[in-house]
Design an enzyme around this catalytic site. Sequence first.
Site, short mmCIF file in Angstrom:
data_model
loop_
_atom_site.label_atom_id
_atom_site.label_comp_id
_atom_site.label_asym_id
_atom_site.label_seq_id
_atom_site.Cartn_x
_atom_site.Cartn_y
_atom_site.Cartn_z
CB CYS A 87 0.00 24.49 -6.23
SG CYS A 87 -0.67 23.25 -7.34
CG HIS B 205 -1.60 28.58 -8.39
ND1 HIS B 205 -0.26 28.46 -8.28
CD2 HIS B 205 -2.07 27.40 -8.84
CE1 HIS B 205 0.04 27.14 -8.50
NE2 HIS B 205 -1.06 26.50 -8.84
CD GLU C 81 1.29 31.57 -7.31
OE1 GLU C 81 0.38 31.44 -6.24
OE2 GLU C 81 1.35 30.46 -8.02
#
Lengths: 94, 239
Positions: B87, B204, B206
């Site tokens: 990002c 994302h 994660e």
Amino acid sequence: MRRFAVRAVVSLRRSILDVQGKTVEQALQAIGFPMIAQVRIGKYIEMEVEASSAEEARAVGEEACRRLLANPVIEDYRIVEVEPVPAVAVGEPQ
Amino acid sequence: MKFAIVVFPGSNCDWDAYWAVRSALGEDAEFVWHQEEKLPSGTDCVILPGGFSYGDYLRSGAIARFSPVMRAVVRFARAGGFVLGICNGFQILCEAGLLPGAFLRNRSLRFICRTVFIRVEREDTPFTNALTAGTVLRIPIAHGEGNYYVEPQTLRQLHEHGQILFRYCEADGAVTEAANPNGSVDNIAGVLNREGNVCGLMPHPERACEALLGSVDGLGIFRSIRHACSARHAVALVS
């Protein structure tokens, strides 16, 4: 050395659709400005530059645009004005 | 293996990345403050996490790229180290010139925060070797300036060199205009540098490493990096 006000405008390159400009253009037309078209929105950046001449101040401003203020992949820049700053410290009453 | 997670003022996915690496992947991670001039010794992979570094002032990533730590990250990348930008991290990598392209406001002008589908375009890279090309991942996005742009000529080069790693798609993998959340050219969600060791993506991974949080599809990317690192270590041992 003198101080110069250097004013730059950074805008999206012509080949890139400016969605923000387009939206504002539609709003302008909606409130009675049918004669307005091609609205494009950019950034206005003002700097004070210490230099020996206006030309040198402009060159510093252009270098600042090249290195940080504009991203050449998507943006164009132009220095729109260079003028000497009156010899009064910033923030002091005139 | 060790991940170094860079923290800029305004980073807000640093702890998510830390959790993904430590808890979900089970590897070592260390935070690196942006004022540091060196990466921790033994760093195998640098993560530039999501967030709003320097408030996204001027342009997303434009100021962060001049942070002292970025000089070390550029050296690390030039030496072949793995770098993953997520990002805002992707935006910083583009601003730093480690990846091609730049970001525009989302086509809708809205900040978009939702789960999207992305298709893995290649499986022979350090970031996707644990996945299969064509696999569809469910991963969240959260950005206002995720509209990836490259000039037509650069786009051709990205295709020629196989640098497009992830593309926004439908649940079945079809890459359609409707599946493009932000207007990115060619539905590009993630790219690779030409050397293959630096990757940036807007979604994302994660945030998609725990079943409890709705998806574990992001874990494949972290596992891939681990594979790539162990393969590299194995080569180093025999050579």
